[in-house]
Design a protein around this motif. Structure first.
Motif, mmCIF file in Angstrom:
data_model
loop_
_atom_site.group_PDB
_atom_site.id
_atom_site.type_symbol
_atom_site.label_atom_id
_atom_site.label_comp_id
_atom_site.label_asym_id
_atom_site.label_seq_id
_atom_site.Cartn_x
_atom_site.Cartn_y
_atom_site.Cartn_z
ATOM 1 N N TYR A 135 -8.881 1.738 -4.995
ATOM 2 C CA TYR A 135 -9.614 3.012 -5.148
ATOM 3 C C TYR A 135 -9.664 3.828 -3.860
ATOM 4 N N ARG A 136 -9.642 3.128 -2.712
ATOM 5 C CA ARG A 136 -9.692 3.887 -1.445
ATOM 6 C C ARG A 136 -8.439 4.732 -1.290
ATOM 7 N N ILE A 137 -7.309 4.139 -1.607
ATOM 8 C CA ILE A 137 -6.043 4.885 -1.525
ATOM 9 C C ILE A 137 -6.086 6.038 -2.531
ATOM 10 N N ALA A 138 -6.583 5.730 -3.747
ATOM 11 C CA ALA A 138 -6.627 6.744 -4.809
ATOM 12 C C ALA A 138 -7.469 7.944 -4.389
ATOM 13 N N VAL A 139 -8.631 7.678 -3.808
ATOM 14 C CA VAL A 139 -9.511 8.770 -3.398
ATOM 15 C C VAL A 139 -8.855 9.586 -2.283
ATOM 16 N N ALA A 140 -8.205 8.905 -1.367
ATOM 17 C CA ALA A 140 -7.499 9.613 -0.285
ATOM 18 C C ALA A 140 -6.384 10.489 -0.854
ATOM 19 N N CYS A 141 -5.849 10.079 -2.018
ATOM 20 C CA CYS A 141 -4.763 10.847 -2.651
ATOM 21 C C CYS A 141 -5.288 11.913 -3.619
ATOM 22 N N GLY A 142 -6.600 12.044 -3.747
ATOM 23 C CA GLY A 142 -7.135 13.141 -4.551
ATOM 24 C C GLY A 142 -7.741 12.764 -5.894
ATOM 25 N N SER A 143 -7.999 11.483 -6.120
ATOM 26 C CA SER A 143 -8.655 11.081 -7.370
ATOM 27 C C SER A 143 -10.035 11.735 -7.486
ATOM 28 N N THR A 144 -10.418 12.106 -8.715
ATOM 29 C CA THR A 144 -11.767 12.649 -8.910
ATOM 30 C C THR A 144 -12.662 11.672 -9.665
ATOM 31 N N ILE A 145 -12.076 10.604 -10.202
ATOM 32 C CA ILE A 145 -12.876 9.585 -10.892
ATOM 33 C C ILE A 145 -12.164 8.237 -10.772
ATOM 34 N N MET A 192 -10.079 16.776 -13.967
ATOM 35 C CA MET A 192 -10.247 15.323 -13.832
ATOM 36 C C MET A 192 -8.926 14.624 -13.548
ATOM 37 N N LEU A 193 -8.904 13.877 -12.464
ATOM 38 C CA LEU A 193 -7.742 13.058 -12.142
ATOM 39 C C LEU A 193 -8.240 11.627 -11.961
ATOM 40 N N SER A 194 -7.978 10.787 -12.983
ATOM 41 C CA SER A 194 -8.509 9.433 -12.995
ATOM 42 C C SER A 194 -7.494 8.463 -12.410
ATOM 43 N N MET A 195 -7.728 8.038 -11.186
ATOM 44 C CA MET A 195 -6.882 7.001 -10.601
ATOM 45 C C MET A 195 -7.677 6.177 -9.607
ATOM 46 N N GLY A 196 -7.334 4.889 -9.544
ATOM 47 C CA GLY A 196 -8.000 3.972 -8.645
ATOM 48 C C GLY A 196 -8.846 2.957 -9.380
ATOM 49 N N MET A 197 -8.657 1.665 -9.027
ATOM 50 C CA MET A 197 -9.449 0.570 -9.565
ATOM 51 C C MET A 197 -9.986 -0.210 -8.351
ATOM 52 N N SER A 198 -10.605 -1.374 -8.580
ATOM 53 C CA SER A 198 -11.239 -2.099 -7.465
ATOM 54 C C SER A 198 -10.300 -2.296 -6.284
ATOM 55 N N SER A 199 -9.059 -2.632 -6.566
ATOM 56 C CA SER A 199 -8.138 -3.017 -5.489
ATOM 57 C C SER A 199 -7.538 -1.818 -4.749
ATOM 58 N N GLU A 233 0.810 -1.223 0.000
ATOM 59 C CA GLU A 233 0.000 0.000 0.000
ATOM 60 C C GLU A 233 0.839 1.267 0.000
ATOM 61 N N ALA A 234 1.993 1.203 0.646
ATOM 62 C CA ALA A 234 2.868 2.374 0.683
ATOM 63 C C ALA A 234 3.352 2.713 -0.725
ATOM 64 N N GLN A 235 3.652 1.678 -1.493
ATOM 65 C CA GLN A 235 4.093 1.864 -2.877
ATOM 66 C C GLN A 235 2.972 2.496 -3.714
ATOM 67 N N ILE A 236 1.770 1.957 -3.580
ATOM 68 C CA ILE A 236 0.620 2.478 -4.335
ATOM 69 C C ILE A 236 0.385 3.939 -3.968
ATOM 70 N N LYS A 237 0.448 4.219 -2.674
ATOM 71 C CA LYS A 237 0.225 5.579 -2.193
ATOM 72 C C LYS A 237 1.271 6.532 -2.766
ATOM 73 N N LYS A 238 2.493 6.053 -2.814
ATOM 74 C CA LYS A 238 3.582 6.870 -3.348
ATOM 75 C C LYS A 238 3.316 7.213 -4.824
ATOM 76 N N GLU A 239 2.850 6.235 -5.575
ATOM 77 C CA GLU A 239 2.597 6.450 -7.004
ATOM 78 C C GLU A 239 1.428 7.418 -7.231
ATOM 79 N N PHE A 240 0.343 7.223 -6.479
ATOM 80 C CA PHE A 240 -0.810 8.117 -6.618
ATOM 81 C C PHE A 240 -0.457 9.541 -6.159
ATOM 82 N N THR A 241 0.310 9.632 -5.096
ATOM 83 C CA THR A 241 0.706 10.952 -4.597
ATOM 84 C C THR A 241 1.552 11.691 -5.631
#
Ligand SMILES: *Cc1c(COP(=O)(O)O)cnc(C)c1O
Length: 213
Positions: free
Chosen positions: A193-203, A184-191, A159-167
Motif C-alpha cells: 500500500y505504501r508504494i500504491a499511495v506514492a503512485c497515486g492510489s486514492t483507496i 477513485m483509483l483503488s490500488m494497494g494491499m497490506s504488502s 518493489e520496482a516491478q510493483i511500482k511499474k505496475e501501479f504507475t
C-alpha cells in the motif's frame, strides 16, 4: 490491537487515501472490533460471505465487493452494495444498472484492470477498458456511476516491478479521469500500500495489516 492498527494506518494515510478494510476470512467479532473504532468502510471478495456479513453486522456499513461477480448474483447484493470494484465486462455493468434501478439506488463501480505479470482470470486490459467506457457512454446506464479503476499488483517482493505496475495503472487512470469524471483509483494491499499511495492510489484495500500483528 485492531483499533491500534486502524489508527496507525489512518494516521499514515492521512488525506492521501481512504482505508477500505478487507474483512474476508475474519470473524464477526474481529469485524465488530474494527467497526467499534468508528470505521464504516469494509470489503468482501465473495458474494456469499458478503451477504451473511451484511445481514449480521450494522446497516450503516458501506460495503464494497472486491472479488469476481457473476451476473446471476448481482440481484442479491444490489439492495445494499455501495461499490463494486471488480467490474470486468459491459454485460456486468448493464446487469448492475438494471438491478440498481429495480432497487431505486445508484451503485458505484470500478473497472478492474489487469496489471500483474502473473496469469489471473479476472480484469481487463487497457484496450478493453477504453472500449467498455466508450460503449457504456452511448447507452443510458442511469443507476451506476463508474468512479474509476481497480488493480492488483503482482505478488512479488520486487518493489520496482510493483511500482511499474501501479504507475501504469495511474497513467491509464489519468488519461481517462477528465472524460469520465473519475475520482477513485483503488490500488494497494497490506504488502504494497505504501508504494500504491506514492503512485497515486486514492483507496487502499487492507486486511492482514488491520487484523494481524
Ligand atoms: C484479500 C484482498 C485484499 C487484502 O489483502 P491483505 O494482504 O490482507 O491486505 C485486497 N484486495 C483484494 C482484491 C483482496 O482479495
Amino acid at each position: 490491537m485492531i483499533a491500534e492498527n486502524i489508527s496507525t494506518l489512518k494516521q499514515e494515510l492521512g488525506l492521501k487515501a481512504d482505508l477500505l478494510i478487507v474483512s474476508k476470512n475474519r470473524s464477526i467479532e474481529e469485524i465488530e472490533a474494527a467497526y467499534q473504532t468508528g470505521h464504516r468502510l469494509f470489503a468482501e471478495n465473495r458474494v456469499q460471505a458478503l451477504l451473511e456479513r451484511a445481514d449480521t453486522l450494522p446497516k450503516d456499513i458501506s460495503w464494497h465487493l472486491i472479488g469476481h461477480l457473476q451476473t446471476n448474483k448481482v440481484k442479491y447484493i444490489a439492495p445494499f452494495i455501495s461499490c463494486i470494484q471488480s467490474v470486468d465486462s459491459l454485460k456486468l455493468l448493464k446487469v448492475i444498472n438494471e438491478h440498481a434501478l429495480i432497487n431505486g439506488r445508484t451503485i458505484d463501480c470500478l473497472l478492474q484492470i489487469y496489471i500483474a505479470e502473473e496469469e489471473t482470470k479476472f480484469g481487463m486490459d487497457e484496450k478493453e477498458c477504453r472500449a467498455i467506457l466508450e460503449l457504456q457512454a452511448l447507452i443510458p446506464l442511469s443507476n451506476i456511476r463508474i468512479r474509476g479503476l481497480m488493480g492488483m499488483a503482482s505478488n512479488t517482493n520486487d518493489e520496482a516491478q510493483i511500482k511499474k505496475e501501479f504507475t501504469g495503472l495511474k497513467k491509464l487512470y489519468d488519461s481517462l479521469q477528465q472524460t469520465y469524471h473519475f475520482d477513485m483509483l483503488s490500488m494497494g494491499m497490506s504488502s504494497d500500500y505504501r508504494i500504491a499511495v506514492a503512485c497515486g492510489s486514492t483507496i487502499v484495500r487492507i486486511g492482514s495489516r488491520v487484523f494481524e500483528g
